[in-house]
Design a protein around this motif. Structure first.
Motif, PDB file in Angstrom:
ATOM      1  N   GLN A   3      42.533  23.521  53.584  1.00 20.31           N
ATOM      2  CA  GLN A   3      43.122  24.687  54.237  1.00 20.31           C
ATOM      3  C   GLN A   3      43.180  24.520  55.756  1.00 20.31           C
ATOM      4  O   GLN A   3      44.172  24.889  56.387  1.00 20.31           O
ATOM      5  N   PHE A   6      45.997  22.159  56.700  1.00 20.51           N
ATOM      6  CA  PHE A   6      47.260  22.840  56.447  1.00 20.51           C
ATOM      7  C   PHE A   6      47.581  23.818  57.584  1.00 20.51           C
ATOM      8  O   PHE A   6      48.688  23.829  58.119  1.00 20.51           O
ATOM      9  N   TYR A  39      55.073  30.375  53.556  1.00 23.12           N
ATOM     10  CA  TYR A  39      53.753  29.746  53.656  1.00 23.12           C
ATOM     11  C   TYR A  39      53.193  29.428  52.271  1.00 23.12           C
ATOM     12  O   TYR A  39      52.574  28.387  52.075  1.00 23.12           O
ATOM     13  N   TRP A  43      52.237  25.834  50.972  1.00 19.17           N
ATOM     14  CA  TRP A  43      50.881  25.560  50.457  1.00 19.17           C
ATOM     15  C   TRP A  43      50.965  24.863  49.093  1.00 19.17           C
ATOM     16  O   TRP A  43      50.240  23.918  48.826  1.00 19.17           O
ATOM     17  N   LYS A  44      51.883  25.343  48.254  1.00 20.43           N
ATOM     18  CA  LYS A  44      52.040  24.730  46.939  1.00 20.43           C
ATOM     19  C   LYS A  44      52.519  23.284  47.044  1.00 20.43           C
ATOM     20  O   LYS A  44      52.217  22.457  46.185  1.00 20.43           O
ATOM     21  N   LYS A  46      51.700  21.281  49.556  1.00 17.38           N
ATOM     22  CA  LYS A  46      50.876  20.703  50.628  1.00 17.38           C
ATOM     23  C   LYS A  46      50.635  19.208  50.482  1.00 17.38           C
ATOM     24  O   LYS A  46      50.445  18.518  51.467  1.00 17.38           O
TER      25      LYS A  46
END
Length: 168
Positions: A3, A6, A39, A43-44, A46
């Protein structure tokens, strides 16, 4: 990618995504939702995010596409273009005249074709380079320059016409 990594990659352009979404969707809530959706999609994906040459341009393209899809949906039939980022200062008469001018420009921008509105937003408000805008809009730089020139010319001519009350 965790996280923290990211967020280090995507956080710097969060405000740009929001401003683009707000320019297209108008509503603060709709714009925030759009950025949140982008976002989430980032994120999916990443694991592939470092493979993108320009993550910011990719995110801007995702935001533009999401917002345009949102506008096309039946739920969003009441959304329109607005802009409230005009600074105020000093003389009341000057501010009133400036606000009227901004309102006039915004009204003119509402009537522009969607592509020209987006090009003006990305170039004149976000101050992106033509190459970045071309990537975001999946177009070439020449087409972007032409669209921007035409949009500015339309705005200028309509402003002159309105300030001259149709005379001239």
């Amino acid at each position: 990618m965790n996280q923290v990594e990211f967020l280090e990659i995507v956080s710097p352009f969060k405000d740009k995504l929001y401003r683009l979404a707000k320019r297209i969707l108008i509503s603060n809530d709709e714009a925030e939702d759009a950025v949140q959706e982008v976002y989430l999609k980032l994120w999916k994906a990443k694991t592939n995010i470092k493979n993108y040459g320009n993550v910011e341009a990719f995110a801007m393209t995702m935001t533009k596409n999401f917002c345009l899809d949102r506008l096309k949906s039946k739920q969003a039939s009441n959304l329109k273009l607005v802009h409230t980022n005009f600074p105020t200062s000093g003389n009341i008469e000057r501010n009133l005249e400036a606000n009227e001018g901004v309102a006039m420009v915004l009204k003119i921008l509402e009537d522009l074709p969607e592509q020209e509105r987006i090009v003006i937003q990305l170039r004149d408000v976000e101050q992106l380079e033509f190459s970045e805008i071309a990537k975001i809009l999946d177009s070439n730089e020449t087409a972007i320059r032409v669209a921007l020139s035409r949009a500015r010319k339309k705005v200028r001519n309509l402003m002159i016409k309105k300030y001259n009350y149709g005379i001239g």
